[in-house]
Design an enzyme around this catalytic site. Structure first.
Site, PDB file in Angstrom:
ATOM      1  N   ARG A   1     -11.611  31.232  32.261  1.00 28.95           N
ATOM      2  CA  ARG A   1     -11.154  32.516  31.714  1.00 28.95           C
ATOM      3  C   ARG A   1     -11.042  33.598  32.778  1.00 28.95           C
ATOM      4  NH1 ARG A   1     -14.275  33.122  26.893  1.00 28.95           N
ATOM      5  NH2 ARG A   1     -14.381  30.897  27.180  1.00 28.95           N
ATOM      6  N   THR A   2     -11.981  33.655  33.710  1.00 32.19           N
ATOM      7  CA  THR A   2     -11.895  34.702  34.725  1.00 32.19           C
ATOM      8  C   THR A   2     -10.686  34.459  35.633  1.00 32.19           C
ATOM      9  OG1 THR A   2     -14.297  34.943  34.695  1.00 32.19           O
ATOM     10  CG2 THR A   2     -13.146  35.906  36.545  1.00 32.19           C
TER      11      THR A   2
ATOM     12  N   LYS B   1     -13.520  18.500  52.328  1.00 30.94           N
ATOM     13  CA  LYS B   1     -13.519  17.837  53.634  1.00 30.94           C
ATOM     14  C   LYS B   1     -14.426  18.544  54.629  1.00 30.94           C
ATOM     15  CE  LYS B   1      -8.717  16.584  52.767  1.00 30.94           C
ATOM     16  NZ  LYS B   1      -7.365  17.087  52.974  1.00 30.94           N
TER      17      LYS B   1
ATOM     18  N   ARG C   1     -14.694  33.721  43.985  1.00 30.86           N
ATOM     19  CA  ARG C   1     -15.912  33.378  43.244  1.00 30.86           C
ATOM     20  C   ARG C   1     -16.674  32.330  44.045  1.00 30.86           C
ATOM     21  NH1 ARG C   1     -16.787  32.151  36.980  1.00 30.86           N
ATOM     22  NH2 ARG C   1     -16.702  34.418  37.041  1.00 30.86           N
TER      23      ARG C   1
ATOM     24  N   HIS D   1     -21.040  40.596  39.281  1.00 29.00           N
ATOM     25  CA  HIS D   1     -19.740  40.211  38.735  1.00 29.00           C
ATOM     26  C   HIS D   1     -19.087  41.526  38.330  1.00 29.00           C
ATOM     27  CE1 HIS D   1     -16.528  38.213  36.877  1.00 29.00           C
ATOM     28  NE2 HIS D   1     -17.156  37.408  36.030  1.00 29.00           N
TER      29      HIS D   1
END
Lengths: 306, 181
Positions: free
Chosen positions: A58-59, A86, A108, A136
């Site tokens: 959703r974010t 990697k 994030r 946040h």
């Protein structure tokens, strides 16, 4: 007042005036979402990169939609499909993205301070979309916007945050934002879910849900992060639900015009009963709508300073 | 009220009022009445002018016509080159503009870039039957092929001069001045 920052990293660093500017800009941009053609050309030719090291639908979608409504081009980077598996470092990944002329990087990451660290090394604007248990900020801004939309003024409100405050960046950013704007903030949870020294952030601590609800204007529920239950925070989900689920009976203990918020996704029947989640008091879907406007506002403001 | 030293008066409150009355009549004459007509003011000055035109048209026609407010910031052509973002304000157009004759209202017509932005902004909201332009002042120096349908006053200016419209709502007295320095 003009916007001066290159990045949006925390709520803590924002002044009240900056928060107000973001909110009024978001208010102007909300109109775009109500049109038949939901697009304006303000960020034409700009590139926004969503760099998500933690799963999020959703974010990320909200940021993507916000960028697209402003006509920016959006690229989504997620670790499972990129070179991060990697062994590439965060900085190298970000520098590569920057070399593709990204104007805004939305990050994030599971490490607190990741966005701040990144912002020192790249020219692009960085928006913190959640860094570990730290902050946040866009969630807090959309929550503040939603409260203001429903209650007109933050000053003087009593707001209770319910649930795992200790492991919640949403709670932390909200406590900082709401106390800054003059609200009384209460937190209530089992002691294992309350961080030490939470009073220093300006929050009042309660352990009994019923006590914390008296005279409350806004109830902000946190998601019970079931993935953390291995950490022995709770004897059982059933016990938590019995003591901390927001039921219709408990809702009646707050003010009659109380609003109920939740950052999603909902655990129906655990922290919030279906009856409450679907009641007129719940503004959970307004939060989602407003999230897009608030993120549009940030991208608009940041792309001037870049 | 005394003028600031650097201010040269072009229109006083009465001049402004007469010009607006004439424009209201011209709009009604040009459109054969107020049927399917709507006014949209460009923030900020255009909004005050649109309100006054709407009031006059209401008095003449004995019916209300739709009135909207348009913020053109998101459509500016200099957003990607400016260092600071201009302040965003609300667009409030509480009616469907499709198939209406829209009279766009602004205070000063100069380069034409604001009007270009406003035309794009309006088109994103629907498909008007027609868009006309009413301005209080036309000061020349167009950089785009744009012309007003209704003009309060044509004023020759030099490019460096600054024409300012003052409104009762904000500055106590209506007037138009050239402000230097």
């Amino acid at each position: 007042m003009g916007w001066k920052r290159k990045d949006l990293l925390t709520i803590a660093e924002l002044s009240i005036e900056e928060i107000e500017l973001i909110l009024t800009t978001a208010e102007s941009l909300k109109e775009v979402g109500g049109r038949d053609i939901k697009k304006v050309p303000a960020l034409r030719g700009k590139t926004v990169v969503n760099l998500f090291f933690e799963p999020s639908t959703r974010t990320r979608t909200s940021f993507e939609l916000a960028a697209k409504r402003l006509s920016a081009d959006v690229i989504n980077f997620s670790p499972s499909t990129s070179s991060v598996v990697k062994g590439e470092t965060l900085l190298d990944t970000a520098r590569n993205i920057e070399s593709m002329q990204a104007d805004i990087i939305v990050l994030r990451h599971s490490s607190p301070g990741a966005a701040e660290h990144l912002s020192r090394f790249v020219q692009s604007s960085v928006i913190n979309a959640g860094d570990g248990w730290h902050e946040h900020p866009t969630q807090a801004l959309l929550d503040v916007y939603t409260i203001k939309e429903k209650k007109k003024e933050i000053q003087g409100l009593t707001i209770v945050i319910v649930g795992d405050v200790a492991h919640s960046r949403v709670a932390r950013s909200n406590i900082v934002a709401l106390t800054k704007l003059g609200a009384e903030v209460r937190v209530v949870a089992p002691p294992t879910m309350l961080p030490l020294y939470v009073e220093r952030l300006g929050a009042k601590v309660y352990y009994q849900f019923e006590d914390a609800l008296n005279g409350v204007d806004v109830i902000m529920m946190l998601r019970l992060q079931r993935e953390r239950l291995g950490q022995a925070l709770l004897p059982s989900i059933r016990e938590y639900a019995k003591l901390f689920c927001l039921t219709s009976e408990r809702l009646r203990l707050a003010k009659p015009d109380t609003i109920v918020m939740h950052p999603g996704p909902l655990n129906r029947g655990i922290e919030i009963s279906p009856a409450v989640a679907d009641s007129p008091a719940a503004v959970i879907l307004d939060q989602v709508t407003n999230g897009v406007s608030v993120r549009m506002a940030l991208m608009y403001l940041l792309s001037g300073a870049a | 009220m005394g003028l600031a030293q650097s201010e040269r008066l072009l229109m006083d409150a009465q001049d402004m009022s007469r010009a607006l009355s004439r424009i209201s009549h011209e709009i009604l004459e040009g459109n054969k009445g107020s049927q399917d007509l709507a006014l949209v003011g460009i923030r900020t000055g255009g909004v005050y002018l649109a309100q006054r035109l709407a009031m006059r048209i209401q008095q003449i026609e004995q019916r209300d016509i739709p009135l909207g407010e348009l913020d053109i910031t998101l459509y500016r052509d200099d957003l990607s080159i400016r260092k600071d973002q201009p302040e965003l304000r609300k667009t409030t157009i509480p009616f469907n503009i499709s198939d209406l004759k829209i009279v766009l209202v602004d205070d000063v017509l100069f380069t034409g870039r604001t009007i270009r932005a406003a035309l794009d902004g309006l088109m994103d909201l629907g498909r008007p039957a027609e868009i006309q332009l009413a301005v209080l002042i036309d000061r020349g120096h167009r950089q785009l092929p744009i012309r007003a349908n209704y003009v309060g006053k044509n004023i020759p200016t030099s490019r460096e001069e600054n024409v300012q419209v003052f409104f009762e709502e904000l500055e106590q007295v209506d007037r138009v001045s050239i402000v230097t320095g």
